[in-house]
Design an enzyme around this catalytic site. Structure first.
Site, PDB file in Angstrom:
ATOM      1  N   TYR A  73       0.748  -1.082   0.085  1.00 50.64           N
ATOM      2  CA  TYR A  73      -0.056   0.150  -0.046  1.00 50.64           C
ATOM      3  C   TYR A  73       0.838   1.050   0.104  1.00 50.64           C
ATOM      4  CZ  TYR A  73      -4.449  -2.334   0.104  1.00 50.64           C
ATOM      5  OH  TYR A  73      -5.666  -3.031  -0.351  1.00 50.64           O
ATOM      6  N   ARG A  76       1.716   1.834  -3.558  1.00 46.82           N
ATOM      7  CA  ARG A  76       0.423   2.441  -4.233  1.00 46.82           C
ATOM      8  C   ARG A  76       0.333   3.456  -3.657  1.00 46.82           C
ATOM      9  NH1 ARG A  76      -5.073  -0.559  -3.830  1.00 46.82           N
ATOM     10  NH2 ARG A  76      -5.415   1.097  -5.040  1.00 46.82           N
ATOM     11  N   GLN A 107     -15.583   4.512  -6.328  1.00 45.57           N
ATOM     12  CA  GLN A 107     -14.786   3.412  -5.563  1.00 45.57           C
ATOM     13  C   GLN A 107     -13.390   3.535  -5.511  1.00 45.57           C
ATOM     14  OE1 GLN A 107     -16.609  -0.604  -7.600  1.00 45.57           O
ATOM     15  NE2 GLN A 107     -17.141   1.328  -8.924  1.00 45.57           N
ATOM     16  N   ASN A 108     -12.756   4.762  -5.833  1.00 44.84           N
ATOM     17  CA  ASN A 108     -11.396   4.968  -6.166  1.00 44.84           C
ATOM     18  C   ASN A 108     -11.037   5.332  -4.718  1.00 44.84           C
ATOM     19  OD1 ASN A 108     -11.564   4.167  -8.653  1.00 44.84           O
ATOM     20  ND2 ASN A 108     -11.660   6.257  -9.570  1.00 44.84           N
ATOM     21  N   VAL A 109      -9.757   5.078  -4.509  1.00 42.92           N
ATOM     22  CA  VAL A 109      -9.188   5.511  -3.082  1.00 42.92           C
ATOM     23  C   VAL A 109      -8.008   6.642  -3.242  1.00 42.92           C
ATOM     24  CG1 VAL A 109      -9.643   3.322  -2.050  1.00 42.92           C
ATOM     25  CG2 VAL A 109      -7.392   3.741  -3.113  1.00 42.92           C
ATOM     26  N   ASP A 110      -8.098   7.212  -4.286  1.00 47.53           N
ATOM     27  CA  ASP A 110      -7.122   8.004  -4.612  1.00 47.53           C
ATOM     28  C   ASP A 110      -7.220   9.593  -4.652  1.00 47.53           C
ATOM     29  OD1 ASP A 110      -8.517   8.691  -6.995  1.00 47.53           O
ATOM     30  OD2 ASP A 110      -7.541   7.055  -8.069  1.00 47.53           O
ATOM     31  N   HIS A 125     -14.961   2.971  -1.012  1.00 48.21           N
ATOM     32  CA  HIS A 125     -13.855   2.296  -0.544  1.00 48.21           C
ATOM     33  C   HIS A 125     -12.673   2.584   0.305  1.00 48.21           C
ATOM     34  CE1 HIS A 125     -15.204  -0.889  -3.961  1.00 48.21           C
ATOM     35  NE2 HIS A 125     -16.110  -0.742  -2.967  1.00 48.21           N
ATOM     36  N   CYS A 133      -6.512   2.272  12.800  1.00 52.38           N
ATOM     37  CA  CYS A 133      -6.126   1.007  13.693  1.00 52.38           C
ATOM     38  C   CYS A 133      -6.751  -0.046  13.273  1.00 52.38           C
ATOM     39  CB  CYS A 133      -6.415   1.649  15.106  1.00 52.38           C
ATOM     40  SG  CYS A 133      -6.326   0.215  16.223  1.00 52.38           S
ATOM     41  N   THR A 197     -15.672   1.466 -14.780  1.00 54.70           N
ATOM     42  CA  THR A 197     -15.808   0.513 -13.588  1.00 54.70           C
ATOM     43  C   THR A 197     -16.373  -0.922 -14.139  1.00 54.70           C
ATOM     44  OG1 THR A 197     -16.897  -0.627 -11.612  1.00 54.70           O
ATOM     45  CG2 THR A 197     -18.204   1.095 -12.565  1.00 54.70           C
TER      46      THR A 197
HETATM   47  P1  OAD Z   1     -11.870  -2.673 -12.642  1.00 56.34           P
HETATM   48  O1  OAD Z   1     -10.447  -3.016 -12.816  1.00 56.34           O
HETATM   49  O2  OAD Z   1     -12.704  -4.067 -12.201  1.00 56.34           O
HETATM   50  O3  OAD Z   1     -12.477  -2.143 -13.752  1.00 56.34           O
HETATM   51  C1  OAD Z   1     -12.068  -1.000 -14.396  1.00 56.34           C
HETATM   52  C2  OAD Z   1     -12.832  -0.753 -15.732  1.00 56.34           C
HETATM   53  O4  OAD Z   1     -12.156   0.405 -16.254  1.00 56.34           O
HETATM   54  C3  OAD Z   1     -12.678  -1.735 -16.786  1.00 56.34           C
HETATM   55  O5  OAD Z   1     -14.270  -1.957 -17.263  1.00 56.34           O
HETATM   56  C4  OAD Z   1     -11.839  -0.887 -18.093  1.00 56.34           C
HETATM   57  O6  OAD Z   1     -12.488  -1.311 -19.321  1.00 56.34           O
HETATM   58  C5  OAD Z   1     -12.269   0.298 -17.545  1.00 56.34           C
HETATM   59  N1  OAD Z   1     -11.163   1.490 -18.368  1.00 56.34           N
HETATM   60  C6  OAD Z   1     -10.028   1.176 -18.550  1.00 56.34           C
HETATM   61  N2  OAD Z   1      -9.292   2.282 -18.805  1.00 56.34           N
HETATM   62  C7  OAD Z   1     -10.431   3.264 -18.883  1.00 56.34           C
HETATM   63  C8  OAD Z   1     -10.350   4.543 -19.290  1.00 56.34           C
HETATM   64  N3  OAD Z   1      -9.080   5.260 -19.688  1.00 56.34           N
HETATM   65  N4  OAD Z   1     -11.555   5.269 -19.196  1.00 56.34           N
HETATM   66  C9  OAD Z   1     -12.675   4.466 -18.931  1.00 56.34           C
HETATM   67  N5  OAD Z   1     -12.771   3.414 -18.423  1.00 56.34           N
HETATM   68  C10 OAD Z   1     -11.627   2.673 -18.513  1.00 56.34           C
HETATM   69  O7  OAD Z   1     -12.030  -1.710 -11.446  1.00 56.34           O
HETATM   70  P2  OAD Z   1     -13.023  -1.282 -10.652  1.00 56.34           P
HETATM   71  O8  OAD Z   1     -14.312  -1.501 -11.392  1.00 56.34           O
HETATM   72  O9  OAD Z   1     -12.958   0.184 -10.004  1.00 56.34           O
HETATM   73  O10 OAD Z   1     -12.253  -2.494  -4.562  1.00 56.34           O
HETATM   74  O11 OAD Z   1     -13.002  -2.201  -9.349  1.00 56.34           O
HETATM   75  C11 OAD Z   1     -14.024  -2.162  -8.339  1.00 56.34           C
HETATM   76  C12 OAD Z   1     -13.318  -2.402  -7.047  1.00 56.34           C
HETATM   77  O12 OAD Z   1     -12.698  -3.661  -7.133  1.00 56.34           O
HETATM   78  C13 OAD Z   1     -12.206  -1.573  -6.843  1.00 56.34           C
HETATM   79  O13 OAD Z   1     -12.562  -0.428  -6.084  1.00 56.34           O
HETATM   80  C14 OAD Z   1     -11.146  -2.444  -5.783  1.00 56.34           C
HETATM   81  C15 OAD Z   1     -11.340  -3.723  -6.583  1.00 56.34           C
HETATM   82  O14 OAD Z   1     -11.027  -4.856  -5.898  1.00 56.34           O
HETATM   83  C16 OAD Z   1     -11.277  -2.738  -3.453  1.00 56.34           C
HETATM   84  O15 OAD Z   1     -10.200  -2.611  -3.641  1.00 56.34           O
HETATM   85  C17 OAD Z   1     -12.293  -3.074  -2.140  1.00 56.34           C
END
Ligand code: OAD
Length: 257
Positions: A73, A76, A107-110, A125, A133, A197
């Site tokens: 982490y 990251r 859902q982003n942590v950034d 998230h 803690c 997503t």
């Molecule tokens: P994913 O990696 O599952 O999905 C990312 C999506 O972004 C994919 O559908 C890609 O096609 C799309 N993508 C890639 N580049 C892009 C761009 N330039 N513009 C638009 N879309 C693009 O990520 P999340 O759906 O965010 O959770 O994942 C959800 C959760 O799963 C995260 O928050 C994390 C992960 O495990 C935790 O850590 C709890």
């Protein structure tokens, strides 16, 4: 011949967006991809194609090997802190100014939406720049986090606690206030964007569906198809930056701004 995707909202949807009283914008890691932050599930480049989530993103993994998880982490966190919001984050700030009420749920942590200037972002998230803690889950300030050479600092609250990133791991519940607020917004929204997503991780993935069940129009922004695509009113197959800039320009033209 490769054809550029059409990045324009259909006229009826543009009208509905302009008249919307509550717009929900759900973002995932694809929203941050063009800022240089890797997504999770994409082949080759996604974090979960290179690392095993059960070894890094679960409470069990942290109990078993806190230093490994902490260091991962930290790495990251360095990537995130070197990143800047891209043109799509900025376009969203402008779009929000033109609409009645737009809520970003991420859902982003950034923290990139906030860095671009979006107010009131709901973080489902957590945030990688905060720590808490491992036992009490109470927040731990940055000042407490003196460098421990790759091991997580002890918790200031309990003897056996350690500092851990304030992010949601697999098997954990989401911060109650964040999911409650997001659910309430989904329930009253009349327009929803799902951006970058895969729509696989619940409960976040259920929010656009809930919005749609309550009558919202649903637009997906993603270069590729996802499980949500089939039910979206329109899928814009571009990147977050290109598509949000195109929507901003479309709104600007419609409003004569
Ligand atoms: P994913 O990696 O599952 O999905 C990312 C999506 O972004 C994919 O559908 C890609 O096609 C799309 N993508 C890639 N580049 C892009 C761009 N330039 N513009 C638009 N879309 C693009 O990520 P999340 O759906 O965010 O959770 O994942 C959800 C959760 O799963 C995260 O928050 C994390 C992960 O495990 C935790 O850590 C709890």
């Amino acid at each position: 011949m490769n054809q550029e995707p059409v990045l324009r909202l259909e006229p009826a949807l543009l009208e509905q967006l302009l008249r919307a009283r509550c717009v929900l914008v759900l973002t995932g890691s694809g929203m941050s991809a063009e800022s240089g932050i890797p997504t999770f599930r994409e082949a080759q480049t996604g974090l979960w194609s290179r690392y095993r989530p059960e070894e890094l993103a679960t409470p069990e993994a942290f109990r078993k090997n806190p230093s490994r998880v902490w260091q991962w982490y930290e790495e990251r966190r360095r990537t995130v802190n070197a990143a800047e919001p891209h043109a799509g984050h900025h376009a969203l700030v402008q779009i929000a100014k033109w609409l009645d009420s737009l809520h970003i749920v991420t859902q982003n942590v950034d923290g990139l939406h906030q860095a671009a200037g979006s107010p009131g972002v709901i973080e489902l998230h957590g945030n990688i720049n905060r720590s808490k803690c491992s036992v009490t889950h109470r927040p731990i300030s940055r000042e407490w986090l003196v460098d421990q050479e790759g091991t997580p600092p002890p918790s200031p609250y309990v003897r056996h606690g350690l500092a851990r990133p304030d992010v949601v791991w697999f098997g954990e519940v989401l911060p109650q206030e964040a999911i409650d607020r997001a659910t309430a917004i989904a329930g009253r929204s009349d327009f929803c964007f799902s951006i970058g997503t895969t729509s696989l991780v619940h409960p976040a993935a259920g929010l656009p569906v809930l919005a749609q069940q309550n009558g919202a129009r649903l637009v997906e922004i993603n270069p590729v198809e996802t499980p949500l695509s089939a039910q979206a009113d329109q899928c814009l197959r571009g990147t977050a930056a290109a598509t949000l800039m195109a929507i901003r320009d479309q709104l600007r033209a419609a409003l004569g701004d």
